[in-house]
Design an enzyme around this catalytic site. Sequence first.
Site, PDB file in Angstrom:
ATOM      1  N   THR A 183       0.739  -1.279  -0.082  1.00  0.00           N
ATOM      2  CA  THR A 183      -0.134   0.062  -0.076  1.00  0.00           C
ATOM      3  C   THR A 183       1.052   1.392  -0.030  1.00  0.00           C
ATOM      4  O   THR A 183       0.352   2.421   0.102  1.00  0.00           O
ATOM      5  CB  THR A 183      -0.885   0.101   1.215  1.00  0.00           C
ATOM      6  OG1 THR A 183      -0.191  -0.311   2.532  1.00  0.00           O
ATOM      7  CG2 THR A 183      -2.040  -1.019   1.018  1.00  0.00           C
ATOM      8  N   GLY A 184       2.032   1.139   0.178  1.00  0.00           N
ATOM      9  CA  GLY A 184       2.919   2.104  -0.005  1.00  0.00           C
ATOM     10  C   GLY A 184       3.698   2.631   1.383  1.00  0.00           C
ATOM     11  O   GLY A 184       3.822   4.076   1.268  1.00  0.00           O
TER      12      GLY A 184
ATOM     13  N   HIS B  47       1.741   6.485 -11.860  1.00  0.00           N
ATOM     14  CA  HIS B  47       2.663   5.393 -12.730  1.00  0.00           C
ATOM     15  C   HIS B  47       2.506   5.576 -13.873  1.00  0.00           C
ATOM     16  O   HIS B  47       3.167   4.927 -14.761  1.00  0.00           O
ATOM     17  CB  HIS B  47       2.343   4.110 -12.079  1.00  0.00           C
ATOM     18  CG  HIS B  47       2.655   3.698 -10.766  1.00  0.00           C
ATOM     19  ND1 HIS B  47       4.011   3.852 -10.286  1.00  0.00           N
ATOM     20  CD2 HIS B  47       2.154   3.722  -9.526  1.00  0.00           C
ATOM     21  CE1 HIS B  47       4.052   3.407  -8.945  1.00  0.00           C
ATOM     22  NE2 HIS B  47       2.850   3.510  -8.468  1.00  0.00           N
TER      23      HIS B  47
ATOM     24  N   GLU C 129       0.814  -0.362  -9.672  1.00  0.00           N
ATOM     25  CA  GLU C 129       2.157  -0.033 -10.789  1.00  0.00           C
ATOM     26  C   GLU C 129       2.552  -1.237 -11.440  1.00  0.00           C
ATOM     27  O   GLU C 129       2.984  -1.093 -12.513  1.00  0.00           O
ATOM     28  CB  GLU C 129       3.307  -0.175  -9.430  1.00  0.00           C
ATOM     29  CG  GLU C 129       4.779   0.216 -10.086  1.00  0.00           C
ATOM     30  CD  GLU C 129       5.696   0.225  -9.015  1.00  0.00           C
ATOM     31  OE1 GLU C 129       5.551  -0.410  -7.872  1.00  0.00           O
ATOM     32  OE2 GLU C 129       6.956   0.884  -9.422  1.00  0.00           O
TER      33      GLU C 129
ATOM     34  N   GLU D 140     -17.500 -23.305 -15.786  1.00  0.00           N
ATOM     35  CA  GLU D 140     -17.344 -21.813 -15.760  1.00  0.00           C
ATOM     36  C   GLU D 140     -18.921 -21.253 -16.140  1.00  0.00           C
ATOM     37  O   GLU D 140     -19.259 -20.070 -15.451  1.00  0.00           O
ATOM     38  CB  GLU D 140     -16.308 -21.165 -16.656  1.00  0.00           C
ATOM     39  CG  GLU D 140     -15.167 -21.607 -16.312  1.00  0.00           C
ATOM     40  CD  GLU D 140     -14.468 -21.320 -14.639  1.00  0.00           C
ATOM     41  OE1 GLU D 140     -15.079 -20.506 -14.111  1.00  0.00           O
ATOM     42  OE2 GLU D 140     -13.826 -22.168 -14.313  1.00  0.00           O
TER      43      GLU D 140
ATOM     44  N   HIS E 150     -21.041 -20.971 -13.178  1.00  0.00           N
ATOM     45  CA  HIS E 150     -20.801 -19.986 -12.185  1.00  0.00           C
ATOM     46  C   HIS E 150     -21.453 -18.838 -12.873  1.00  0.00           C
ATOM     47  O   HIS E 150     -22.073 -17.896 -11.915  1.00  0.00           O
ATOM     48  CB  HIS E 150     -19.333 -19.655 -12.273  1.00  0.00           C
ATOM     49  CG  HIS E 150     -18.395 -20.473 -11.388  1.00  0.00           C
ATOM     50  ND1 HIS E 150     -18.873 -20.811  -9.996  1.00  0.00           N
ATOM     51  CD2 HIS E 150     -17.270 -21.198 -11.624  1.00  0.00           C
ATOM     52  CE1 HIS E 150     -18.010 -21.488  -9.492  1.00  0.00           C
ATOM     53  NE2 HIS E 150     -16.806 -21.956 -10.472  1.00  0.00           N
TER      54      HIS E 150
HETATM   55  P1  ADP Z   1       4.598  -1.496   1.360  1.00  0.00           P
HETATM   56  O1  ADP Z   1       5.728  -1.032   1.933  1.00  0.00           O
HETATM   57  O2  ADP Z   1       3.421  -0.896   2.056  1.00  0.00           O
HETATM   58  O3  ADP Z   1       4.467  -2.987   1.233  1.00  0.00           O
HETATM   59  P2  ADP Z   1       5.622  -0.244  -0.903  1.00  0.00           P
HETATM   60  O4  ADP Z   1       5.901   1.163  -0.384  1.00  0.00           O
HETATM   61  O5  ADP Z   1       6.998  -1.180  -0.935  1.00  0.00           O
HETATM   62  O6  ADP Z   1       4.710  -1.091  -0.131  1.00  0.00           O
HETATM   63  O7  ADP Z   1       5.153  -0.152  -2.207  1.00  0.00           O
HETATM   64  C1  ADP Z   1       5.624  -0.753  -3.479  1.00  0.00           C
HETATM   65  C2  ADP Z   1       5.757   0.041  -4.728  1.00  0.00           C
HETATM   66  O8  ADP Z   1       4.198  -0.004  -5.136  1.00  0.00           O
HETATM   67  C3  ADP Z   1       6.088   1.502  -4.365  1.00  0.00           C
HETATM   68  O9  ADP Z   1       7.214   1.563  -4.798  1.00  0.00           O
HETATM   69  C4  ADP Z   1       5.079   1.991  -5.521  1.00  0.00           C
HETATM   70  O10 ADP Z   1       5.867   2.151  -6.756  1.00  0.00           O
HETATM   71  C5  ADP Z   1       4.085   1.392  -5.688  1.00  0.00           C
HETATM   72  N1  ADP Z   1       2.973   2.091  -4.733  1.00  0.00           N
HETATM   73  C6  ADP Z   1       2.441   1.442  -3.564  1.00  0.00           C
HETATM   74  N2  ADP Z   1       1.591   2.181  -3.121  1.00  0.00           N
HETATM   75  C7  ADP Z   1       1.555   3.393  -3.909  1.00  0.00           C
HETATM   76  C8  ADP Z   1       0.788   4.605  -3.564  1.00  0.00           C
HETATM   77  N3  ADP Z   1      -0.076   4.911  -2.517  1.00  0.00           N
HETATM   78  N4  ADP Z   1       1.009   5.601  -4.480  1.00  0.00           N
HETATM   79  C9  ADP Z   1       1.920   5.333  -5.566  1.00  0.00           C
HETATM   80  N5  ADP Z   1       2.719   4.326  -5.655  1.00  0.00           N
HETATM   81  C10 ADP Z   1       2.581   3.463  -4.787  1.00  0.00           C
HETATM   82 ZN    ZN Z   2     -15.504 -22.834 -10.184  1.00  0.00          ZN
END
Ligand code: ADP
Ligand code: ZN
Length: 634
Positions: A210-211, A348, A376, A429, A432
């Site tokens: 989640t960033g 992105h 991404e 399928e 479903h």
């Molecule tokens: P976490 O640490 O929460 O597991 P990361 O920060 O390592 O996640 O995220 C991995 C990649 O995903 C980042 O380098 C970025 O490129 C993309 N990403 C994740 N969340 C975002 C966001 N909110 N905005 C933009 N890019 C994001």
């Molecule tokens: Zn099935």
Amino acid sequence: MNKVAKNLGLYLVLVVAVVTMVNSFLTPEELQKDYEEISYSQFTKELEAGNIKILQIRNNTVPGESSSAVIQGELAGGERFLTYGLNVSDIAEKAAAKGITVTVEAPQRNVWWVSLLTSLFPTLLLIGVWVYFMNNMQPGGSGRLNAFGRTKAKLYMDNKPKIKFDAVAGCEEAKEELQEVIEFLKDPEKFKKLGAKVPKGVLLVGPPGTGKTLLARAAAGEANVPFFSTSGSEFVEMLVGVGAARVRDLFTQAKKYQPCLIFIDELDAVGRHRGAGLGGGHDEREQTLNQILVELDGFDDNGNTILIAATNRPDILDPALLRPGRFDRHIVVDKPDVRGREEILKVHMKDKKFADDVDAVVLARRTPGLVGADMENIVNEAALLAARKDRDKITMEDLEEGIERVMAGPERKSRLISEQEKKIIAYHESGHAIVAKILPGADPVHKISIIPRGHAALGYTLQLPEKDKFLISKSELMNRIAILLSGRVSEEIIFNDVTSGAANDLERATKIARQMVTELGMSDSLGLVKLGNRRQEIFLGRDISEDRNYSEEVAYAIDKEVKAIIDECYERAKEILTERQSLLDKIANVLLEREVIDAEELDKLMKEEDKETPPELPELRVDTLPNPSRDFLA
Ligand code: ADP
Ligand code: ZN
Ligand code: MG
């Protein structure tokens, strides 16, 4: 990073080998080379006879042992000889008296440490090999032995993170909360003058991808201060005390660069509940954790260091870490909603070329439940696809395929599937899809496919909710179970036989039914109780274990109730499909022919056959992970 340490074991082996070789040069064998070994009595005879020209005595004394000597020399005839004697001084005296050139050498061989090393050689070799392999086995295996207590935190001093908050999208609240920390780092004095206390420890909490990591780096970039970045796992070492030493070192380093920001990613690796786990007691991890606590407390009020940590498992963190004065500020970085996903996509998509029809809004709507890292990934997959097709712009089609890849894995067209199997999959399928269409309030079917994807699924029906949902009703859950069971039902109706393809469907159906009974209070006979204490990885939605807090009788009742729910849903699906066998045939045949049916096509096929249009969706909806049912798991 630290090759020396990594190869330490190898070096150890080498050193020992060299020492052994040197030692072997010093042993009598070498002396014997050009000499003929004669007996001692022979030697005394020659000596008496005055047959010896040169005599060389090497004392072989080892402290604490009786002395002996290597005697070598040259006979009058020029032959060289060698023998061993005991009473060296006697011989030397005698020979000297006879006018023979005698040299006596001090003990030379068998230096004590050499012999010690030699005798220890096998042991040292084993240790060396062991160290070598342990080093290689360690995750991220580098820098063990000699860099022991030093922190491995990367310091971004001169190249402070350049990314700013605009690189992070869809988590406005989190950014706002971090803003305070950034203001503080920029101008600590302003806060101190007012006596304001700024949190020393900030915990970023949220599901993977989640960033969180991104957010921490962006915060350092915004504040423009030195940034120490490390990960909890770097404190977890084999050797007791190393982790704690690293923590100490990290904070000592940080103090030199104040104001600065320390970031510990994946804090749960070291921050687990103390006393948990098999080792129990006072193990390495506990020491490390204690050290972190000590350092957190030691942050005195005029310190300008802020510690940010990230975790997706706040539930397993030691409560002591979360106490006031420590990581007392929690910032939730949740999965993005539609708007958030749109923003992230835009971030992105910024430096890539897209066709005009590409619409981030549409894409965001198709990706409920996905996180920033997935977004991404989707854009990247699409770019790769476009490149492979030699396009100079990324099209909507590429992005759609990117979404499917991220959700269900890449297509595997090469997988050989027999005609009969294909037919079964198609009917499964279609089952479903039809039930999902007929049942009111079910998530719209986005796509049916019998092209194998990923490593396991042979076919799938992709249902996507129209909006992010936060609540779900009992009838919706029942529908969901019915839809999951309908693949199996379809097989049964058409082929009068069933396959293993529905294993995943059944698992998921059972899980929902069980949750309804034990957690959601949706069973009439068991009522509004929560049964069992499920420990979940809250953000991964995965069960770890279950504490049973009910009797055998209740367990039996639960099982009965679960079965009743499943049976009811099964009957429902069966009813729907039995009534619509011709529709089932039609959709399955189209699917066999084209392999993929999209939402519009399905609508058309349904309308031709079935006058019933799916009723309106109810207002209250809940989010589902848009997991396509992974059918026909191997
Ligand atoms: P976490 O640490 O929460 O597991 P990361 O920060 O390592 O996640 O995220 C991995 C990649 O995903 C980042 O380098 C970025 O490129 C993309 N990403 C994740 N969340 C975002 C966001 N909110 N905005 C933009 N890019 C994001
Ligand atoms: Zn099935
Ligand atoms: Mg991370």
